[in-house]
Write a protein that holds these residues in place. Structure first.
Motif, PDB file in Angstrom:
ATOM      1  N   LYS A 190      99.441  23.900  26.443  1.00  0.00           N
ATOM      2  CA  LYS A 190      99.313  23.074  27.753  1.00  0.00           C
ATOM      3  C   LYS A 190     100.621  22.531  28.195  1.00  0.00           C
ATOM      4  O   LYS A 190     100.961  22.701  29.264  1.00  0.00           O
ATOM      5  CB  LYS A 190      98.170  22.061  27.550  1.00  0.00           C
ATOM      6  CG  LYS A 190      98.025  21.262  28.758  1.00  0.00           C
ATOM      7  CD  LYS A 190      97.022  20.235  28.567  1.00  0.00           C
ATOM      8  CE  LYS A 190      96.738  19.503  29.933  1.00  0.00           C
ATOM      9  NZ  LYS A 190      95.769  18.489  29.727  1.00  0.00           N
ATOM     10  N   GLU A 210     102.434  23.343  32.031  1.00  0.00           N
ATOM     11  CA  GLU A 210     102.550  22.128  32.639  1.00  0.00           C
ATOM     12  C   GLU A 210     104.163  22.489  33.219  1.00  0.00           C
ATOM     13  O   GLU A 210     104.592  22.103  34.232  1.00  0.00           O
ATOM     14  CB  GLU A 210     102.522  20.897  32.217  1.00  0.00           C
ATOM     15  CG  GLU A 210     100.989  20.787  32.019  1.00  0.00           C
ATOM     16  CD  GLU A 210     100.100  20.361  32.996  1.00  0.00           C
ATOM     17  OE1 GLU A 210     100.771  20.124  34.300  1.00  0.00           O
ATOM     18  OE2 GLU A 210      98.705  20.225  33.109  1.00  0.00           O
ATOM     19  N   LYS A 248      96.379  23.315  40.196  1.00  0.00           N
ATOM     20  CA  LYS A 248      97.753  22.767  40.850  1.00  0.00           C
ATOM     21  C   LYS A 248      97.617  23.017  41.879  1.00  0.00           C
ATOM     22  O   LYS A 248      97.292  23.968  42.777  1.00  0.00           O
ATOM     23  CB  LYS A 248      98.927  23.535  40.183  1.00  0.00           C
ATOM     24  CG  LYS A 248      99.194  23.293  38.621  1.00  0.00           C
ATOM     25  CD  LYS A 248      99.726  21.813  38.418  1.00  0.00           C
ATOM     26  CE  LYS A 248      99.977  21.567  37.020  1.00  0.00           C
ATOM     27  NZ  LYS A 248     100.030  20.068  36.588  1.00  0.00           N
ATOM     28  N   LEU A 305      93.634  25.058  34.320  1.00  0.00           N
ATOM     29  CA  LEU A 305      94.742  24.359  35.007  1.00  0.00           C
ATOM     30  C   LEU A 305      94.510  24.331  36.443  1.00  0.00           C
ATOM     31  O   LEU A 305      94.475  25.620  36.951  1.00  0.00           O
ATOM     32  CB  LEU A 305      95.951  25.082  34.608  1.00  0.00           C
ATOM     33  CG  LEU A 305      97.379  24.515  34.904  1.00  0.00           C
ATOM     34  CD1 LEU A 305      97.519  22.985  34.299  1.00  0.00           C
ATOM     35  CD2 LEU A 305      98.668  25.302  34.635  1.00  0.00           C
ATOM     36  N   GLU A 365     105.716  22.843  36.778  1.00  0.00           N
ATOM     37  CA  GLU A 365     106.701  21.776  37.235  1.00  0.00           C
ATOM     38  C   GLU A 365     107.805  22.574  37.873  1.00  0.00           C
ATOM     39  O   GLU A 365     108.470  22.283  38.839  1.00  0.00           O
ATOM     40  CB  GLU A 365     106.919  20.838  36.264  1.00  0.00           C
ATOM     41  CG  GLU A 365     107.882  19.844  36.931  1.00  0.00           C
ATOM     42  CD  GLU A 365     107.247  18.949  38.003  1.00  0.00           C
ATOM     43  OE1 GLU A 365     108.409  18.283  38.851  1.00  0.00           O
ATOM     44  OE2 GLU A 365     106.235  19.126  38.519  1.00  0.00           O
TER      45      GLU A 365
END
Length: 158
Positions: free
Chosen positions: A132, A136, A8, A6, A140
């Motif tokens: 997943k 996420e 970000k 992941l 967020e």
């Protein structure tokens, strides 16, 4: 063995010092974690981050089942990055790198997480629709919470 990643990035209109102050204090993790996760630090967050630091948490990520999570801070370069690795917890492997760098008008915060799901093929089957999406959703929430705390990045000088 399937290892997932992941990645970000988020830009914030804050100084490097402010960003590092936020990230390097383990107590702030509770601030940027969704409340429904029941995140509670049990031990190890009584000082600023340092290599070898062990932090114990309780989280309730799925079906309100409390799960103990133990991480170790393995690397710290003051004001630039740190790495936490799961020692015990919900993942078969969790290696999370946190980077900050100065950009015009603020900082870029970057997270790079390599993780492995337990339970072999069953874990791989549930990853796309359970694990997943949950990760996420958590990141967020964090993105929105940081905007709420510090404002939105507008590419202007500090």
């Amino acid at each position: 063995m399937k290892i997932y990643q992941l990645h970000k990035k988020q830009n914030l209109p804050i100084t490097m010092d402010k960003a590092w102050e936020l990230l390097s204090n383990p107590k702030n993790l509770q601030l940027i974690t969704p409340k429904y996760m029941g995140f509670k630090i049990l031990s190890g967050a009584d000082r600023s981050m340092y290599p070898g630091q062990i932090i114990q948490y309780i989280v309730t990520p799925v079906l309100r089942i409390p799960t103990k999570w133990v991480t170790e801070i393995t690397h710290v370069v003051d004001g630039q990055y740190f790495v936490d690795e799961q020692r015990f917890g919900p993942y078969a492997m969790w290696h999370h790198k946190h980077f900050i760098k100065e950009i015009p008008g603020g900082v870029e915060m970057e997270d790079l997480i390599d993780y492995k799901i337990p339970m072999g093929i069953l874990g791989q089957l549930v990853h796309p629709f359970l694990v997943k999406p949950k990760l996420e959703e958590i990141f967020e929430y964090r993105r929105k919470k940081l905007i709420e705390l510090f404002g939105e990045y507008k590419n202007n000088k500090l």
